[in-house]
Write a protein that holds these residues in place. Structure first.
Motif, PDB file in Angstrom:
ATOM      1  N   ALA A   1      -5.797  -9.719   5.035  1.00  9.75           N
ATOM      2  CA  ALA A   1      -7.024  -9.123   4.537  1.00  9.75           C
ATOM      3  C   ALA A   1      -7.034  -7.611   4.670  1.00  9.75           C
ATOM      4  CB  ALA A   1      -8.224  -9.720   5.266  1.00  9.75           C
ATOM      5  N   GLU A   2      -5.992  -7.017   5.340  1.00  9.49           N
ATOM      6  CA  GLU A   2      -5.963  -5.577   5.496  1.00  9.49           C
ATOM      7  C   GLU A   2      -5.709  -4.885   4.169  1.00  9.49           C
ATOM      8  OE1 GLU A   2      -1.267  -5.461   6.900  1.00  9.49           O
ATOM      9  OE2 GLU A   2      -2.841  -4.695   8.196  1.00  9.49           O
ATOM     10  N   VAL A   3      -5.167  -5.574   3.210  1.00  9.61           N
ATOM     11  CA  VAL A   3      -5.008  -5.016   1.878  1.00  9.61           C
ATOM     12  C   VAL A   3      -5.696  -5.931   0.880  1.00  9.61           C
ATOM     13  CG1 VAL A   3      -2.836  -3.857   2.398  1.00  9.61           C
ATOM     14  CG2 VAL A   3      -2.794  -6.180   1.496  1.00  9.61           C
ATOM     15  N   ILE A   4      -6.096  -5.335  -0.231  1.00 10.27           N
ATOM     16  CA  ILE A   4      -6.782  -6.100  -1.273  1.00 10.27           C
ATOM     17  C   ILE A   4      -5.803  -6.330  -2.410  1.00 10.27           C
ATOM     18  CG2 ILE A   4      -8.681  -6.123  -2.927  1.00 10.27           C
ATOM     19  CD1 ILE A   4     -10.170  -4.221  -1.003  1.00 10.27           C
ATOM     20  N   TYR A   5      -5.447  -7.576  -2.620  1.00 11.23           N
ATOM     21  CA  TYR A   5      -4.551  -7.897  -3.728  1.00 11.23           C
ATOM     22  C   TYR A   5      -5.368  -8.096  -4.993  1.00 11.23           C
ATOM     23  CZ  TYR A   5      -0.402  -8.275  -0.931  1.00 11.23           C
ATOM     24  OH  TYR A   5       0.662  -7.970  -0.132  1.00 11.23           O
ATOM     25  N   GLY A   6      -4.738  -7.842  -6.114  1.00 13.32           N
ATOM     26  CA  GLY A   6      -5.397  -8.119  -7.377  1.00 13.32           C
ATOM     27  C   GLY A   6      -6.383  -7.048  -7.779  1.00 13.32           C
ATOM     28  N   ARG A   7      -6.082  -5.779  -7.483  1.00  8.55           N
ATOM     29  CA  ARG A   7      -6.966  -4.713  -7.925  1.00  8.55           C
ATOM     30  C   ARG A   7      -7.139  -4.752  -9.450  1.00  8.55           C
ATOM     31  NH1 ARG A   7      -7.942  -0.180  -4.420  1.00  8.55           N
ATOM     32  NH2 ARG A   7      -9.003  -1.168  -2.670  1.00  8.55           N
ATOM     33  N   PHE A   8      -6.138  -5.265 -10.147  1.00  8.84           N
ATOM     34  CA  PHE A   8      -6.222  -5.394 -11.587  1.00  8.84           C
ATOM     35  C   PHE A   8      -6.477  -6.842 -12.010  1.00  8.84           C
ATOM     36  CE2 PHE A   8      -3.008  -1.764 -11.348  1.00  8.84           C
ATOM     37  CZ  PHE A   8      -3.991  -0.801 -11.342  1.00  8.84           C
ATOM     38  N   ASN A   9      -6.844  -7.693 -11.043  1.00  8.46           N
ATOM     39  CA  ASN A   9      -7.189  -9.093 -11.346  1.00  8.46           C
ATOM     40  C   ASN A   9      -6.077  -9.831 -12.087  1.00  8.46           C
ATOM     41  OD1 ASN A   9      -9.578  -8.069 -10.372  1.00  8.46           O
ATOM     42  ND2 ASN A   9     -10.857  -8.984 -11.934  1.00  8.46           N
ATOM     43  N   ILE A  10      -4.839  -9.646 -11.670  1.00  5.04           N
ATOM     44  CA  ILE A  10      -3.708 -10.283 -12.342  1.00  5.04           C
ATOM     45  C   ILE A  10      -3.209 -11.426 -11.463  1.00  5.04           C
ATOM     46  CG2 ILE A  10      -1.393  -9.968 -13.302  1.00  5.04           C
ATOM     47  CD1 ILE A  10      -2.090  -6.966 -13.553  1.00  5.04           C
ATOM     48  N   SER A  11      -3.343 -12.632 -11.951  1.00  4.36           N
ATOM     49  CA  SER A  11      -2.996 -13.801 -11.148  1.00  4.36           C
ATOM     50  C   SER A  11      -1.491 -13.902 -10.894  1.00  4.36           C
ATOM     51  CB  SER A  11      -3.480 -15.083 -11.844  1.00  4.36           C
ATOM     52  OG  SER A  11      -4.888 -15.140 -11.848  1.00  4.36           O
ATOM     53  N   ILE A  12      -1.162 -14.453  -9.748  1.00  2.00           N
ATOM     54  CA  ILE A  12       0.236 -14.679  -9.374  1.00  2.00           C
ATOM     55  C   ILE A  12       0.889 -15.650 -10.360  1.00  2.00           C
ATOM     56  CG2 ILE A  12       1.747 -15.653  -7.599  1.00  2.00           C
ATOM     57  CD1 ILE A  12      -0.574 -15.057  -5.598  1.00  2.00           C
ATOM     58  N   PRO A  13       2.048 -15.318 -10.918  1.00  2.00           N
ATOM     59  CA  PRO A  13       2.777 -16.289 -11.747  1.00  2.00           C
ATOM     60  C   PRO A  13       3.540 -17.260 -10.848  1.00  2.00           C
ATOM     61  CG  PRO A  13       3.984 -14.215 -11.697  1.00  2.00           C
ATOM     62  CD  PRO A  13       2.735 -13.998 -10.884  1.00  2.00           C
TER      63      PRO A  13
ATOM     64  N   GLU B   1       1.184   7.456  -6.967  1.00  2.00           N
ATOM     65  CA  GLU B   1       0.945   8.772  -6.374  1.00  2.00           C
ATOM     66  C   GLU B   1       0.613   8.620  -4.890  1.00  2.00           C
ATOM     67  OE1 GLU B   1      -0.662  11.283 -10.249  1.00  2.00           O
ATOM     68  OE2 GLU B   1      -2.084  10.080  -9.079  1.00  2.00           O
ATOM     69  N   SER B   2      -0.128   7.555  -4.552  1.00  2.00           N
ATOM     70  CA  SER B   2      -0.441   7.303  -3.143  1.00  2.00           C
ATOM     71  C   SER B   2       0.819   7.004  -2.334  1.00  2.00           C
ATOM     72  CB  SER B   2      -1.421   6.131  -3.012  1.00  2.00           C
ATOM     73  OG  SER B   2      -2.657   6.438  -3.612  1.00  2.00           O
TER      74      SER B   2
ATOM     75  N   ASP C   1      15.129  12.964  -4.117  1.00  2.00           N
ATOM     76  CA  ASP C   1      13.842  13.311  -4.733  1.00  2.00           C
ATOM     77  C   ASP C   1      12.767  12.254  -4.474  1.00  2.00           C
ATOM     78  OD1 ASP C   1      14.870  15.652  -5.869  1.00  2.00           O
ATOM     79  OD2 ASP C   1      15.560  14.590  -7.669  1.00  2.00           O
ATOM     80  N   TYR C   2      13.164  11.123  -3.944  1.00  2.00           N
ATOM     81  CA  TYR C   2      12.209  10.021  -3.803  1.00  2.00           C
ATOM     82  C   TYR C   2      11.311  10.240  -2.592  1.00  2.00           C
ATOM     83  CZ  TYR C   2      15.283   7.499  -7.066  1.00  2.00           C
ATOM     84  OH  TYR C   2      16.023   7.120  -8.146  1.00  2.00           O
ATOM     85  N   PRO C   3      10.099   9.714  -2.609  1.00  2.00           N
ATOM     86  CA  PRO C   3       9.178   9.891  -1.484  1.00  2.00           C
ATOM     87  C   PRO C   3       9.619   9.078  -0.266  1.00  2.00           C
ATOM     88  CG  PRO C   3       8.241   8.385  -3.075  1.00  2.00           C
ATOM     89  CD  PRO C   3       9.480   8.939  -3.709  1.00  2.00           C
ATOM     90  N   GLU C   4       9.075   9.444   0.887  1.00  2.00           N
ATOM     91  CA  GLU C   4       9.433   8.757   2.128  1.00  2.00           C
ATOM     92  C   GLU C   4       9.126   7.265   2.062  1.00  2.00           C
ATOM     93  OE1 GLU C   4       7.701  10.545   5.518  1.00  2.00           O
ATOM     94  OE2 GLU C   4       8.555  12.534   5.155  1.00  2.00           O
ATOM     95  N   SER C   5       8.055   6.897   1.350  1.00  2.00           N
ATOM     96  CA  SER C   5       7.664   5.482   1.308  1.00  2.00           C
ATOM     97  C   SER C   5       8.761   4.600   0.739  1.00  2.00           C
ATOM     98  CB  SER C   5       6.385   5.314   0.467  1.00  2.00           C
ATOM     99  OG  SER C   5       6.631   5.640  -0.897  1.00  2.00           O
ATOM    100  N   TYR C   6       9.595   5.172  -0.125  1.00  2.00           N
ATOM    101  CA  TYR C   6      10.674   4.415  -0.757  1.00  2.00           C
ATOM    102  C   TYR C   6      11.626   3.830   0.273  1.00  2.00           C
ATOM    103  CZ  TYR C   6      14.777   3.589  -3.771  1.00  2.00           C
ATOM    104  OH  TYR C   6      15.841   3.031  -4.434  1.00  2.00           O
ATOM    105  N   PHE C   7      11.782   4.519   1.399  1.00  2.00           N
ATOM    106  CA  PHE C   7      12.757   4.131   2.403  1.00  2.00           C
ATOM    107  C   PHE C   7      12.127   3.369   3.576  1.00  2.00           C
ATOM    108  CE2 PHE C   7      14.068   8.064   0.318  1.00  2.00           C
ATOM    109  CZ  PHE C   7      15.290   7.688  -0.208  1.00  2.00           C
TER     110      PHE C   7
ATOM    111  N   LYS D   1       0.270   0.716   2.069  1.00  2.00           N
ATOM    112  CA  LYS D   1       0.274  -0.742   1.907  1.00  2.00           C
ATOM    113  C   LYS D   1      -0.668  -1.159   0.786  1.00  2.00           C
ATOM    114  CE  LYS D   1       1.468  -2.067   6.655  1.00  2.00           C
ATOM    115  NZ  LYS D   1       0.970  -2.678   7.922  1.00  2.00           N
ATOM    116  N   GLN D   2      -1.847  -0.541   0.736  1.00  2.00           N
ATOM    117  CA  GLN D   2      -2.786  -0.890  -0.327  1.00  2.00           C
ATOM    118  C   GLN D   2      -2.232  -0.530  -1.701  1.00  2.00           C
ATOM    119  OE1 GLN D   2      -5.940  -2.636  -0.394  1.00  2.00           O
ATOM    120  NE2 GLN D   2      -5.011  -2.622  -2.428  1.00  2.00           N
ATOM    121  N   ALA D   3      -1.595   0.620  -1.800  1.00  2.00           N
ATOM    122  CA  ALA D   3      -0.998   1.024  -3.077  1.00  2.00           C
ATOM    123  C   ALA D   3       0.079   0.033  -3.507  1.00  2.00           C
ATOM    124  CB  ALA D   3      -0.414   2.426  -2.963  1.00  2.00           C
ATOM    125  N   ALA D   4       0.908  -0.391  -2.557  1.00  2.00           N
ATOM    126  CA  ALA D   4       1.961  -1.362  -2.874  1.00  2.00           C
ATOM    127  C   ALA D   4       1.367  -2.703  -3.280  1.00  2.00           C
ATOM    128  CB  ALA D   4       2.884  -1.539  -1.675  1.00  2.00           C
TER     129      ALA D   4
END
Length: 446
Positions: free
Chosen positions: A61-73, A179-180, A195-201, A212-215
């Protein structure tokens, strides 16, 4: 986490390749339903208010899935050996085998198709330019559609929008999560990892809460972010929770379903695994697989009216799926008649505008904003076509109910997501229901 570094195509180039592909289709509701479901675009869905997550397991519950309301395939997370033969054949035609199916965008044996967005898979033209045309079909995304994917579910859950250029992300209002995560246009199109952001690694547990929320917004679960492999993914707490925050009861709409008193064909609202062997055999004769039975409007046959299914003239499916020469005879054996098929399965989408007028169905479509010009066009549709059920007006909801849409079928949910919770399925119809229709097709509603 990886992104498609070779993807630098502009939005306008994507649009040209996708939308200028020749389509030899009769102007019928095959294209209208396709538009209705596919124009529920991410930018519109992102404006919808988020729902309370009281039923989501505490640890996720720490992150909200489905910000775009796209159901899991969910079908994408089945083991290869658990897929039926027809489904494996469709997957084979797109370059999958057991090894490539069970890796999910993680290493050198990943199926190259997962590096591309849904639009780029409309034809193989862009793939040929990229020297990645490994597929044996001309329109890969049409096969993906029959496999149960939509543009949104493929782009988010499988591709994570990495097939988009930075311009695409901005046009579709989905750049913000990346961007987040520290991405910008230069990094997105660079082939240099410096050139990649730290989050990539970072591993998932090393991400901060915003990352985490952005991901999660980009349809990553911890297991896919960490590239943990298919065995680990199948144990994912989110994927196995059966809870998606936007799939809830729809309130007390007090709708009157089916003004023509056409009983729900309840034998169609049964999951594939619970069908008898005979029912599965009959369903297979008209192109159904486990996936296309459990989610409506994947099987092309549902886009054609009962009267037009006396033969296969209006069907365009290729040889991947075998279709009976007389589909409506098979449908009759399954229990359908003209009324139950045309309302509950086709929603009268296969009718011409003059048919809608003649049979006094047109008022409901006009209430949804349709005009004759829109109905006969492949480029126009009313605003209601891009709305989720809960943002329809009361009048639009009633019009959709007249056309035998449930909230869940309007929103394109899988049977497995709502069978146990649908208010209508659990209720008694306000007229005397017909358990199994007569073998003789009845007249259309008057």
């Amino acid at each position: 986490m990886r992104r498609n570094d070779e993807k630098t195509q502009t939005f306008s180039e994507q649009y040209y390749l996708t939308h200028n592909t020749c389509r030899v289709l009769t102007i019928n509701k095959v294209t209208r339903e396709e538009k209705r479901m596919m124009t529920k675009t991410i930018s519109l869905l992102s404006l919808l208010s988020l729902l309370v997550l009281s039923s989501v397991p505490t640890s996720i519950a720490e992150v909200i899935y489905g910000r775009f309301n796209i159901s899991i395939p969910y079908h994408r997370y089945q083991l290869w050996n658990d897929l039926d033969t027809n489904y494996q054949q469709m997957a084979n035609s797109l370059g999958y085998d057991k090894d490539k199916w069970e890796v999910l965008y993680t290493n050198e044996i990943t199926n190259q198709i997962e590096l591309f967005s849904y639009f780029d898979l409309a034809t193989t033209e862009y793939l040929v330019k990229q020297e990645k045309n490994i597929f044996s079909v001309e329109s890969p995304n049409q096969v993906l559609k029959r496999m149960g994917f939509t543009e949104n579910s493929w782009n988010c859950w499988t591709n994570h929008y990495y097939g988009y250029s930075w311009d695409d992300l901005r046009v579709d209002e989905i750049a913000s999560p990346y961007e987040s995560l520290g991405w910008n246009q230069r990094a997105w199109h660079s082939e240099d990892e410096d050139d990649y952001p730290e989050s990539y690694f970072k591993a998932w547990d090393e991400l901060n809460n915003d990352e985490k929320q952005a991901a999660a917004t980009m349809c990553y679960v911890p297991e896919t972010w960490n590239e943990e492999g298919f065995d680990s993914l199948m144990k994912s707490e989110y994927l196995t929770s059966g809870v998606e925050p936007w799939i809830t009861q729809y309130g007390n709409d007090n709708l009157i379903y089916s003004q023509w008193e056409i009983s729900m064909p309840r034998y169609r609202f049964v999951s594939w695994k619970n069908l008898s062997v005979e029912e599965r055999n009959l369903a297979s004769q008209v192109g159904y697989t486990a996936v296309s039975w459990d989610k409506f409007f994947i099987n092309e046959i549902e886009m054609v009216s009962f009267g037009d299914l006396k033969d296969t003239e209006y069907l365009t499916q290729d040889d991947i799926i075998s279709i009976s020469d007389s589909p409506n005879n098979v449908l009759t054996e399954l229990g359908f008649d003209e009324n139950s098929w045309d309302c509950w399965m086709n929603h009268f989408l296969g009718y011409r505008w003059e048919d809608l007028v003649q049979y006094e169905i047109v008022d409901s479509y006009e209430a949804l904003g349709w005009t004759q010009n829109m109905w006969e066009s492949i480029d126009e549709s009313p605003a209601s076509s891009s709305k989720a059920w809960r943002v329809l007006s009361d009048g639009e909801k009633q019009a959709a109910a007249n056309l035998c849409y449930l909230p869940e079928t309007w929103d394109g949910q899988s049977l497995l997501q709502y069978l146990a919770n649908s208010k209508y399925i659990a209720s008694n119809e306000p007229w005397v229901p017909t358990a199994v229709p007569s073998n003789r097709p009845s007249n259309r509603p008057t």
